[in-house]
Motif scaffolding. Structure first.
Motif, short mmCIF file in Angstrom:
data_model
loop_
_atom_site.label_atom_id
_atom_site.label_comp_id
_atom_site.label_asym_id
_atom_site.label_seq_id
_atom_site.Cartn_x
_atom_site.Cartn_y
_atom_site.Cartn_z
N THR A 127 0.85 -1.18 0.00
CA THR A 127 0.00 0.00 0.00
C THR A 127 0.89 1.23 0.00
O THR A 127 1.79 1.35 0.83
N ALA B 84 -4.48 6.82 -2.84
CA ALA B 84 -3.87 5.53 -2.49
C ALA B 84 -3.63 4.72 -3.76
O ALA B 84 -4.40 4.79 -4.71
N LYS C 61 -2.36 0.58 -4.65
CA LYS C 61 -2.09 -0.69 -3.97
C LYS C 61 -1.87 -1.81 -4.98
O LYS C 61 -2.34 -1.77 -6.11
N ASP D 238 -1.60 -6.25 -4.63
CA ASP D 238 -1.58 -7.47 -3.82
C ASP D 238 -0.57 -8.46 -4.38
O ASP D 238 -0.24 -8.46 -5.58
N ALA E 221 -2.81 -9.99 0.42
CA ALA E 221 -2.06 -8.73 0.41
C ALA E 221 -0.57 -8.99 0.35
O ALA E 221 0.15 -8.40 -0.48
N GLU F 121 -11.66 -5.12 2.21
CA GLU F 121 -10.64 -4.15 2.58
C GLU F 121 -11.29 -2.81 2.93
O GLU F 121 -12.41 -2.50 2.50
N ILE G 211 -9.90 1.19 3.03
CA ILE G 211 -8.82 2.14 2.79
C ILE G 211 -9.14 3.43 3.53
O ILE G 211 -10.21 4.03 3.34
N ARG H 140 -6.12 -0.60 5.21
CA ARG H 140 -4.97 0.11 4.64
C ARG H 140 -5.06 1.57 5.10
O ARG H 140 -5.96 2.30 4.70
N SER H 141 -4.11 1.99 5.93
CA SER H 141 -4.11 3.36 6.47
C SER H 141 -2.97 4.16 5.85
O SER H 141 -1.82 3.69 5.80
N THR I 208 2.37 4.52 5.46
CA THR I 208 1.24 3.61 5.29
C THR I 208 1.41 2.43 6.23
O THR I 208 2.53 1.98 6.48
N ASP J 140 -0.56 -1.42 7.06
CA ASP J 140 -1.59 -2.41 6.73
C ASP J 140 -1.85 -3.28 7.94
O ASP J 140 -0.90 -3.72 8.61
#
Length: 428
Positions: free
Chosen positions: A161, A181, A183, A185, A191, A200, A202, A270-271, A325, A327
């Protein structure tokens, strides 16, 4: 002897041909995006001038999926399919000044950056190498002029991410909203190695200083302006996914969009911090399993086998500095409405007495709605009863395993009966 050499040569040639076919089948992904102006309306009705990204189209191996072309803050998340290693973004600039792109944690293919300016001026002195010790970097990448379109390519794109943002004058342009964002995988629904998920969430954290935004839109930001830089920024609004919590909203200030989670579902959270303040997201009344940060999965090395094994940190909150980020996997077990907030207590809207800022909710609901038709009814009950006693393959779960323990038993029946008769479940 010659015959053996000939066979060996033909075998090697065949191998090269096969490898060439495989290499050619790995199609690159291309995103067509636009940077442009927009606005955000705060809970106190203040309208803030913003800059943002619009996703116009996504091209994966010639298969084009149109975007909605709407400028948003944050921009729509970009999804790089598993196995793709080359990412290109064609950026059209509808803003009044040059912009560029940077993905924190990924390496941009060289294309003429960075861009240097002379002293405190905005006059470009060089691109690439710095030719004067008084020059200052304006952009970390080659720029896209107003009204123009430029391409940005990242090769060897890693899974994880990441934060996509403007690489030009980030203190100004990222503050204005040029971020999104992106991303990738490791595999479908995985992930990272050993980190599967079924849904998920986000979460992009950011702040707004309305004085800076007003200065930028009014042309009074920068050298000689009313506000010369963002060093002394003073945010008044704190956002999650472009929204400050609004206690008067019909959805209770929920996430944008509101996410419904089934108990025992594996939710990958996901931050990303697109702001410049440190934030500390906390998930009350539950625990998260942190699995990665900045695209690097947490692992430990088995000293006996020498194999790296996924490592999960169990926490209910974590620090999220600017540009970072994190996760994490969330596996709720009890129905209810749960809050996410910033433990730095950025929980007001421009100093108002009511709750606001970085606060949002997610709903855990409806264990037992096996067919996702919005209700827990007789069909679901019969399914669990019919499959009771089954032992499920972890790779192919069986219908009726509500608590995801790889078997259908009385526990699953009890979970279903607790919600039997509900007709307000989300329809998926």
């Amino acid at each position: 002897m010659d015959n053996k050499k000939s066979k060996s040569f033909m075998g090697a040639l065949l191998c090269l041909v096969i490898l060439g076919i495989w290499a050619g089948s790995a199609a690159a992904v291309t995103f067509n995006m636009t940077a442009g102006p927009t606005t955000l309306t705060m809970p106190d009705a203040a309208v803030i001038d913003m800059w943002g990204f619009a996703l116009d189209a996504t091209d994966v191996g010639g298969v084009i999926t149109p975007g909605d072309g709407i400028v948003k803050v944050p921009g729509d998340p970009l999804v790089v399919p598993p196995g793709e290693t080359s990412v290109t973004i064609n950026l059209t600039n509808n803003l009044p000044e040059p912009v560029s792109l940077s993905i924190l944690g990924q390496i941009l293919a060289p294309a003429g950056g960075p861009v240097w300016t002379s002293g405190l001026s905005n006059t470009v002195s060089s691109m690439g190498a710095r030719n004067d010790l008084t020059s200052r970097v304006r952009s970390f990448a080659h720029e896209t002029a107003p009204g123009a379109t430029s391409s940005y390519t990242w090769n060897n794109f890693k899974a994880g991410t990441y934060l996509l943002q403007s690489g030009t004058n980030p203190a100004k342009q990222v503050q204005m909203g040029l971020y999104a964002a992106i991303k990738k995988d490791t595999a479908g629904g995985v992930a990272y190695t050993g980190v599967p998920y079924t849904k998920e969430l986000i979460l992009v954290y950011s702040e707004i200083d309305p004085a800076i935004h007003a200065a930028v839109s009014g042309g009074t930001y920068g050298t000689g302006g009313v506000i010369t830089s963002s060093v002394h920024r003073d945010p008044k609004y704190y956002l999650i996914n472009g929204k400050a919590y609004d206690p008067t909203a019909s959805d209770g200030g929920g996430l944008n969009p509101v996410i419904f989670v089934e108990p025992y579902e594996k939710v990958l959270v996901r931050s990303l911090n697109a702001g410049y303040d440190i934030h500390v997201p906390q998930f009350l009344n539950t625990y998260l399993q942190l699995v990665a940060e900045d695209g690097y999965p947490f692992t430990y090395r088995n000293t006996t086998t020498g194999v790296s094994i996924p490592y999960r940190k169990q926490q209910y909150g974590f620090q999220l500095p600017a540009g970072k980020t994190v996760d994490a996997v969330l596996e709720p077990t009890v129905d209810g409405k749960y809050s996410i907030h910033d433990a730095m207590l950025n929980l007001t809207n421009n100093g108002a007495a009511t709750t606001g800022g970085m606060l949002a909710y997610y709903d855990v609901a409806c264990a037992g709605d096996l067919d996702h038709n919005g209700r827990v009814n007789l069909v679901d009950r019969v399914t669990v009863q019919r499959n009771q006693g089954l032992v499920c393959d972890p790779g192919t779960p069986c219908l009726g395993d509500i608590n995801k323990d790889n078997r259908v038993n009385l526990v699953d029946r009890a979970l279903l009966e607790r919600n039997y008769g509900r007709a307000d479940c989300p329809i998926e």
